[in-house]
Write an enzyme that holds these catalytic residues in place. Sequence first.
Site, PDB file in Angstrom:
ATOM      1  CB  CYS A 304      -1.061  -0.007   1.093  1.00 37.80           C
ATOM      2  SG  CYS A 304      -0.440  -0.394   2.718  1.00 37.80           S
ATOM      3  NE  ARG A 334       5.145  -7.549   6.050  1.00 37.45           N
ATOM      4  CZ  ARG A 334       3.852  -7.431   6.328  1.00 37.45           C
ATOM      5  NH1 ARG A 334       3.380  -7.959   7.436  1.00 37.45           N
ATOM      6  NH2 ARG A 334       3.041  -6.791   5.512  1.00 37.45           N
ATOM      7  CD  GLU A 336       8.231 -12.414  10.361  1.00 39.79           C
ATOM      8  OE1 GLU A 336       8.328 -12.397  11.593  1.00 39.79           O
ATOM      9  OE2 GLU A 336       7.241 -11.979   9.743  1.00 39.79           O
ATOM     10  NE  ARG A 345       4.927 -15.847  12.483  1.00 43.66           N
ATOM     11  CZ  ARG A 345       4.314 -14.662  12.525  1.00 43.66           C
ATOM     12  NH1 ARG A 345       4.954 -13.582  12.166  1.00 43.66           N
ATOM     13  NH2 ARG A 345       3.068 -14.574  12.937  1.00 43.66           N
ATOM     14  CD  GLU A 353      -1.662  -3.837   0.847  1.00 46.66           C
ATOM     15  OE1 GLU A 353      -0.476  -4.171   0.903  1.00 46.66           O
ATOM     16  OE2 GLU A 353      -2.305  -3.455   1.844  1.00 46.66           O
ATOM     17  CG  ASP A 416      -6.274  -9.935  12.093  1.00 44.56           C
ATOM     18  OD1 ASP A 416      -6.079  -9.095  11.193  1.00 44.56           O
ATOM     19  OD2 ASP A 416      -5.442 -10.194  12.980  1.00 44.56           O
ATOM     20  CD  GLU A 435      -3.628 -11.606  10.016  1.00 47.03           C
ATOM     21  OE1 GLU A 435      -2.634 -11.189  10.609  1.00 47.03           O
ATOM     22  OE2 GLU A 435      -3.920 -11.281   8.843  1.00 47.03           O
ATOM     23  CG  ASN A 438      -4.897  -7.596   6.968  1.00 47.55           C
ATOM     24  OD1 ASN A 438      -5.155  -7.111   5.869  1.00 47.55           O
ATOM     25  ND2 ASN A 438      -3.671  -7.628   7.447  1.00 47.55           N
ATOM     26  CB  CYS A 463      -5.303  -1.665   2.264  1.00 43.76           C
ATOM     27  SG  CYS A 463      -4.504  -1.571   3.840  1.00 43.76           S
ATOM     28  NE  ARG A 470       0.840 -16.240   7.371  1.00 42.78           N
ATOM     29  CZ  ARG A 470       0.905 -15.361   8.378  1.00 42.78           C
ATOM     30  NH1 ARG A 470      -0.199 -14.852   8.889  1.00 42.78           N
ATOM     31  NH2 ARG A 470       2.069 -14.999   8.875  1.00 42.78           N
TER      32      ARG A 470
END
Lengths: 504, 504
Positions: A304, A334, A336, A345, A353, A416, A435, A438, A463, A470
Site C-alpha cells: 500500500c 519482512r 522475521e 511465516r 493488496e 483479521d 491469521e 485482513n 486496504c 496463508r
Amino acid sequence: MMDNQYKLTGTLRLSKKANDLVEEFTEVFTECTDEFISEDQSWAQRECTVDGDEVEVQLGITAAPAHRFFYRLQKCIGKKMGREYHLGVKDAIVNRLEIRFEMPTEPVTELKMPFVKKLEFDGKICTAILEDVENDFIIEGAVERLMKRIEERVERQYYEGKEEFWELMEESPHREPKWDKDPSSEMVDRGWIVRGPTKGKWFYRPEITAILNAMKEIAKKEILEPMGFQEVIESNFVPFDVWRRTGHMMGVPNEVYYFSEPATRDPQFWQEFQDKVYITNDVDVDELKKLVSEPKGGIVYAQCPNIYWSFEKAVIPEEDLPLKIFENTVASARYESGGRHGIERSDEFHRIEIVYIGRPEQLNELKEELTERFHHVFDEILEINWRMAWVTPWYMQQSGQEGVEDETEHILGTIDFEAYLPYRGEKSDSDNWLEFQNLTIAGDKFTDAFTIKTQKGDLWSGCSGIGLERWAVVFLAQNGLDPEKWPDGFKEYLSELPKGFRSY
Amino acid sequence: MMDNQYKLTGTLRLSKKANDLVEEFTEVFTECTDEFISEDQSWAQRECTVDGDEVEVQLGITAAPAHRFFYRLQKCIGKKMGREYHLGVKDAIVNRLEIRFEMPTEPVTELKMPFVKKLEFDGKICTAILEDVENDFIIEGAVERLMKRIEERVERQYYEGKEEFWELMEESPHREPKWDKDPSSEMVDRGWIVRGPTKGKWFYRPEITAILNAMKEIAKKEILEPMGFQEVIESNFVPFDVWRRTGHMMGVPNEVYYFSEPATRDPQFWQEFQDKVYITNDVDVDELKKLVSEPKGGIVYAQCPNIYWSFEKAVIPEEDLPLKIFENTVASARYESGGRHGIERSDEFHRIEIVYIGRPEQLNELKEELTERFHHVFDEILEINWRMAWVTPWYMQQSGQEGVEDETEHILGTIDFEAYLPYRGEKSDSDNWLEFQNLTIAGDKFTDAFTIKTQKGDLWSGCSGIGLERWAVVFLAQNGLDPEKWPDGFKEYLSELPKGFRSY
C-alpha cells in the site's frame, strides 16, 4: 489537568555589538514579548541581558510555548530595529529549555528519550530538560512531537506484553478437517518447496506454484473482477520518504530489508574488485562495502505505501469514487529472524493488496461486500474452518501507535480472518489458528499523508491484504495435499497438479 | 609458445630448530623435489638454507608450477621427517614468486592486477611478481586464475570500445508502422505510467498493466503451455555465493542492487532511532547505517541464477529431460544510472525467464521450436517488424568473459530478437532497433557451476528472457496506443483497456 510550564534560557547573536543600544533593545524585547501573548496570559519571567553582540534571554511562561516565542522574537527584533538601527539577529540557540507537563498516565518504568538531557517524572508530571535546541528543531514542531512521544511511550508501557485486542465477530460452521499434517514440512519432503537461497526465503516448485496461482485466480474471479477492482504494478523499492509518511520507518525499521546501490557504475572503480573475485573465486564483502552506497530505502514490506504514493497530491473526481485498486506483482519482504515457520511465516511472501479510496460511507459498504465475498470463498471454495475478529489496527502497529480506535463502531480499524491449523492441535486453542487475511479502514491517515483529495469532503482509504501463502496453508492444512480430496469448488480452479521435477 | 617459467623464494617455519639436522633435511629436500617432477623435467634452481627453525627455499623450474611444489614440499618433509626426527613444517610463505609466461596477444596499454607486486610485458611475454603468497592462495588455484585473468584482461583490450558481434539471421517482412511516437512519453502524458518512487523505476497504472498482462498471457498460451513449460516462483533475493558461481559478481557487480538486513531485530536497539524518526519526522540515514548489516546479497538481476541454484547437486532422471521451467513472478533490478529511457530501459522490469536443462541435441531442438513459436507471436499476434541476430553471448558478458564461441555452428551462444522503433528514426539505422528478447544455449557453464547432472553424459542448459516491457514497447511503438488499431491477433488477448484512474 496542569497547564504546561516552560522555562527557557537562550542566546541571540546580533548582527553587530549593541552595548550602546541596551535601552532601545530592552524596550523592543518587552514590546515583542507583549505582542506574543493574549490578554489572559502573563510572563512568569522575561529578561534580556545585552553583552556585545550577544543577548542572553530568559523566558518563563505557562500554557504557551516559550520556545516558539523565542523563535518569533528573533524575527520581531529584526523587524523593529532593522531599519532604524541596522540591527538584527544573526543566529540564536536555546541553551536550556525546561518543560513541565502533565501526562494522561503515570510511567511504570524509567524512560530514555533522544534530545532530552534530563527526564524526570513525579506521578503524572513530566519534567524534560533540553539543551542546545536549534531554530529548525523549533520551527519543525519537534518539541511538541517530543512531548507527544514521551506520553505515548509511557502509555505503551501499559500495553507491552499484553495480548492484542481481539473480539470475535463471526465464525464458520465446524467442518471436519480432512488432514492433520503440517503442509510446509510435508511439501519440503515432497520437494514442492526448497528452502533458500537466503535466510527465511523459499523457492516454489511447480506444484505449490500451481496452488498459489489458483488462489490468485480465485481472488480475481470471485472478488476483484466482479467488484471492479483495477490492477496496478508497483516498484519493489520504497524510498525512506514514503515510509516516513506511512509510519513504517518509525514503526517497523527493524523488520525491513534495506537496499543500496553501487556507489558508482563506472567500471574503472570496480575493476580491482572484479579481478579479485575472478582470482580468489570469492566475494570480499569488506571490499564490496566500499563500493556500495548507504541504504537508499527498503524492499516492499506491504504494497500500500507505494500505491498511496502513486496518488500523491491527486484530486480524485467525486464521481469516480470509490477507487478500487489491487497490486498483485510485488512480493512482501519482512525480516522475521525468529518465529519463522514454513511458508506460513517466512521473510518473503506474496500478497494481493487491495486498496480502496473513497467516502467513509462508501468504504463501509465496500467492506461489507468484500467480507461477504470472502465468506463465500472460504465457505464454498476453500471449505475451511474460519473466523473473523476485530483487532488492533495493523496500520497503527506499523506506525508504532498501539491502541484501538472506535471499538464500538467497528468502522475505523482492522478485521483479521483466521483459520484453524489442525496439525497444531486442538481447535479450541487460539494458538492453533492462523491469521491469513485482513481488512482495514484506515480513515484519513494515508490520504492525509499523501495529500490525496476529492473536490470536497472527507476522503478515506483502506486496504486488505490477501496472503497467498496463508490462503494456501490454511486450505492445505484442512484439506490435505491430495487433489482428489479437495472440495469441488476448488477443483474448478485446480483439479490436478503439474508433474513437477524429479531429482535424486 | 614459450613454456611458463617460475622462480620462487619461500620460507618454511619448522616445528623446531633444525641446526643439527641440516644434512638430513637437505637430503629430504632433494628427495622430495626429485619426486615432484617427471623424467623430462629438471630444476633450474633448488636450494634450501636451514637457519634455526626457519628454512629459506629457492625453486626455479620451467613448465611446472613451482608454487604448487612449494606447498607439496611442506607435506613431504613432514611425511619423511616426522616419525624419525619429530620434525615438520608449521607454516610457510612464498616471499617472492616470479612467473614468466607467453600470452596469446600483446597488451595495448598498461595493466594493474591485484596481488601482483610488479607486472611487466615484453611483447607477448608477461612477467608477474607476487610477494607474500600464502598456502591458501596456492591451494585454491588463485595463482593459475591470476595468470588467466591477465591474459583475459589483455585480450579484452582488443574488444573494448568495439561493437558487439552481430550477425543477422532472419528478418520479418516489412510492415508499415501505424505510429511514430515514443510510447513511454505518450504514456506518461496519459497517466498510464508514473515515474518513481525511486530512481529509474515506474509505477504502472491499470492501462499498461493490462497490456503487460496480455503479453504474459500471450507468452503462456502461445509458447509456454503448449511446449509443456512448468512455472516456478523464486525469491527476490540472491546470495553472493549464487552470483559468484554464475559469474555475476565478477561480471556485473556495478549494476546490481544490494540488500542488507537489520543488524538486529531486537526492539530495544531500535528504540532511539524510532523515537528520533517520530520527533524529527525525518530519517537520519547515518544513524540507520549503524543499525543495518553489511550487504548480504543482491536483488534479482535475472531469474536464472536462483533457478539453477534450486537444482543444486540434483541428479535428473534421463527420461525427464529436457526440463522446461519458467519464472514469471520476480522482477529484475539493474542499476542503469545513465541511458535510462522510459519503460524500455529502466532499473526495474518484468521478464518471463525460460530455463531449459537437457542434452545438447534436445536443447538445440527446443531452440528451434521456441524460435518458431516466437516468430508466430511476432508475425501473427504482435504484427511487428522484427529481426533476429547471432550475438556475443549475454552470459559471457555477465561473467565478464567477452568473446564468441562456436560462431559457425550457432549452437552455443545467444540469439537476440530486435524490433524497429519508428519514433527513433529510419528503419535502416540499427540504432533505431531495440533488443526485446533473447535466447541462449549456455552449454555446461551453469550445470557445472551448480553440479546438476543426469545419470550419464552431458547436461547442458539455456535460457530465454522475455522482457514484458520490451514486448509492450515494440508492440506499441509500431501499433500505437489505440486498441481499435491493434492487430486482430492481439485483440483476442486484449481488445479494450481498463478505464484507469482519473485525477487532477
